[in-house]
Design an enzyme around this catalytic site. Structure first.
Site, PDB file in Angstrom:
ATOM      1  N   HIS A 128      42.300  45.758  36.950  1.00 11.79           N
ATOM      2  CA  HIS A 128      43.279  45.787  38.498  1.00 11.79           C
ATOM      3  C   HIS A 128      43.459  44.570  38.069  1.00 11.79           C
ATOM      4  O   HIS A 128      42.705  43.879  38.212  1.00 11.79           O
ATOM      5  CB  HIS A 128      42.424  46.842  39.397  1.00 11.79           C
ATOM      6  CG  HIS A 128      43.073  47.389  40.214  1.00 11.79           C
ATOM      7  ND1 HIS A 128      43.184  46.276  41.300  1.00 11.79           N
ATOM      8  CD2 HIS A 128      43.245  48.256  40.810  1.00 11.79           C
ATOM      9  CE1 HIS A 128      44.574  47.106  42.468  1.00 11.79           C
ATOM     10  NE2 HIS A 128      44.131  47.991  42.329  1.00 11.79           N
ATOM     11  N   ASP A 205      33.681  47.131  38.886  1.00 12.61           N
ATOM     12  CA  ASP A 205      34.231  47.466  39.766  1.00 12.61           C
ATOM     13  C   ASP A 205      34.311  48.535  39.909  1.00 12.61           C
ATOM     14  O   ASP A 205      34.823  49.641  38.583  1.00 12.61           O
ATOM     15  CB  ASP A 205      35.850  46.848  39.162  1.00 12.61           C
ATOM     16  CG  ASP A 205      36.687  47.424  40.008  1.00 12.61           C
ATOM     17  OD1 ASP A 205      36.797  48.169  40.806  1.00 12.61           O
ATOM     18  OD2 ASP A 205      38.432  46.876  39.634  1.00 12.61           O
ATOM     19  N   GLN A 208      36.693  53.163  41.631  1.00 11.84           N
ATOM     20  CA  GLN A 208      37.965  54.434  40.417  1.00 11.84           C
ATOM     21  C   GLN A 208      36.205  55.318  40.323  1.00 11.84           C
ATOM     22  O   GLN A 208      36.322  56.578  40.040  1.00 11.84           O
ATOM     23  CB  GLN A 208      38.106  54.745  39.203  1.00 11.84           C
ATOM     24  CG  GLN A 208      39.918  53.752  39.424  1.00 11.84           C
ATOM     25  CD  GLN A 208      40.599  54.369  40.589  1.00 11.84           C
ATOM     26  OE1 GLN A 208      40.071  56.018  41.110  1.00 11.84           O
ATOM     27  NE2 GLN A 208      41.349  53.897  41.111  1.00 11.84           N
ATOM     28  N   LYS A 231      38.581  55.235  48.733  1.00 10.85           N
ATOM     29  CA  LYS A 231      38.866  56.615  47.948  1.00 10.85           C
ATOM     30  C   LYS A 231      37.449  57.631  47.624  1.00 10.85           C
ATOM     31  O   LYS A 231      37.676  58.357  46.793  1.00 10.85           O
ATOM     32  CB  LYS A 231      38.940  55.349  46.534  1.00 10.85           C
ATOM     33  CG  LYS A 231      39.641  54.144  46.446  1.00 10.85           C
ATOM     34  CD  LYS A 231      39.949  53.837  45.189  1.00 10.85           C
ATOM     35  CE  LYS A 231      40.781  52.919  45.286  1.00 10.85           C
ATOM     36  NZ  LYS A 231      42.360  52.232  44.603  1.00 10.85           N
ATOM     37  N   CYS A 367      49.069  48.677  39.726  1.00 14.38           N
ATOM     38  CA  CYS A 367      48.049  46.705  40.217  1.00 14.38           C
ATOM     39  C   CYS A 367      47.665  46.579  38.691  1.00 14.38           C
ATOM     40  O   CYS A 367      46.768  46.180  38.749  1.00 14.38           O
ATOM     41  CB  CYS A 367      47.074  47.172  41.310  1.00 14.38           C
ATOM     42  SG  CYS A 367      48.374  47.378  42.823  1.00 14.38           S
TER      43      CYS A 367
END
Ligand code: PMP
Length: 409
Positions: A128, A205, A208, A231, A367
């Site tokens: 991302h 990261d 998600q 999220k 992104c």
């Protein structure tokens, strides 16, 4: 401000959850398939936020009155809940605005002392932008170089190639746990072991991954982990940066202000201990409380149950989209996120026609422009499932895709 009672949830065969009624903003006839962008909020979270403002509100860490003391307890209880959620200690958890701010914090504070000319930062093609741009800025500032690990043919980070790209100069590896475009899941533990062997730090990261996979930073073996509350069924403006014990202590502050100091003189400032040293200014108090409620809600459902629910729906969606003539990008096993193309139809047209049919998906570069270049497309259509997604939502998506094909011949 106390922990929410654990609700009872009904599990439908085969392991599908039935949670729709807990999401007031998601009517039964609307297929919200954009949770990868931001999740809708369960009632428990909305009520916790309302209660925090309507009944309990005051500042934290400063007031001596009881209301403020209770709010401070609630804020710190949220930190403990976030830490428990990822198998960490509360003093290793910094509240940030979101994953983007968490990565920027590491790039600036850790980067300042640990990255210099000739050093290398290793990323992957599917990152991302928020896990690319802060490192590009850091590299430009310091004279470091960026290496990029390729993907496998089916769209996962090629871990063998990534490990082969590690060099003694590699100071940091930064990768997505789950791709926001392809749903590909990285073998973080394998990458962590290899990074450690060359003395590189590993930032993951987890934007998600946090809403869909059980997390334990100790077994992942990484050094930094970031995710966003919004999220994970929580509010926007709050997220978590976790750093392994000892790393935060060694990092210089990145923003200065109230709440992060010990003593202030015009010629000298000393700083308080971690994690407060990294939280200058009045924090997002109610955001933290909302995140706590979201974490409690996810725990009450069970993250494993959410993972199984999403895996089952993703499998159905992939098969039916392909049967309807769509091309699905990414590996056969993806975590809740499917990018697809319908012939040569522009993804924005796909998304517009689906919207008319009551299906909300995302269309664009997500992104992830380097990944789009790798896939050879300007954009993709992306459907993402979550805890409240139903088989009827998937059926609506597939019907919409068939309609796109009819309209465009
Ligand atoms: N990384 C990934 C993989 C994401 O999906 C996102 C959000 N799209 C981010 C980072 C950035 O998260 P935020 O905008 O909440 O800071």
């Amino acid at each position: 401000m106390t922990a929410l009672p654990l609700a009872v949830h009904h599990v439908r065969a085969p392991a599908l959850l039935d949670l729709r009624s807990e999401f007031p903003a998601v009517p039964p006839d609307w297929a919200y398939l954009d949770a990868a962008a931001t999740a809708q909020k369960p009632r428990a979270v909305i009520e916790a936020i309302t209660r925090a403002y309507a009944e309990d509100y005051a500042t934290v860490h400063r007031g001596v009155y009881q209301r403020s003391a209770r709010m401070t307890e609630a804020y710190e209880a949220a930190r403990e809940a976030a830490a428990r959620f990822i198998g960490a200690r509360a003093d290793e958890v910094v509240f940030v605005r979101g994953a983007t701010e968490g990565i920027n914090l590491v790039a600036q504070a850790w980067g300042q002392d640990n990255i210099g000319p000739g050093d290398r930062i290793l990323l992957s093609v599917l990152e991302h932008h928020s896990n690319i741009v802060p490192w590009r800025l850091l590299a430009d500032r310091t004279g470091a170089a960026i290496d990029v690990a390729p993907l496998t043919d089916d769209g996962r980070i090629d871990e063998t190639a990534l490990i082969a790209a590690l060099r003694p100069e590699t100071k940091l590896v930064a990768i997505a746990h789950v791709s926001n475009v392809l749903g590909a899941i990285a073998d973080v533990a394998r990458i962590a072991a290899a990074a450690r062997a060359v003395g590189a730090r590993l930032l993951v990261d987890g934007c998600q991954a946090a809403p869909r996979l059980a997390l334990d930073v100790a077994s992942l073996g990484c050094d930094f982990y970031v995710f966003s509350g919004h999220k994970l069924y929580g509010p926007t403006g709050i997220g978590v940066l976790w750093a392994r014990a000892g790393i935060l202590e060694a990092m210089p502050p990145w923003q200065g202000g109230g709440g992060m100091i010990e003593e202030v003189r015009f010629d000298r400032v000393t700083f308080t201990s971690v994690p407060a040293r990294f939280e200058a200014g009045t924090p997002h108090i109610v955001g933290a409380i909302g995140l706590h409620a979201a974490i409690d809600w996810v725990r009450s459902v069970g993250i494993e149950a959410i993972e199984a629910h999403e895996a089952a729906l993703t499998e159905i969606a992939r098969a039916e989209l392909e049967a309807a003539g769509a091309r699905v990008f990414g590996p056969p096993r993806s975590a809740g996120i499917l990018s697809f193309a319908v012939g040569e139809v522009h993804p924005h047209d796909v998304a517009t026609i689906l919207d008319e049919a009551g299906v909300a998906i995302r269309a664009g570069h997500h992104c992830a422009q380097p990944l789009m270049r790798h896939l050879g497309v300007p954009a993709t259509a992306r459907a993402s499932v979550c805890a409240h997604t139903t088989e009827a939502d998937i059926a609506r998506l597939v019907e919409g895709v068939k309609r796109v094909r009819r309209i465009f011949g």
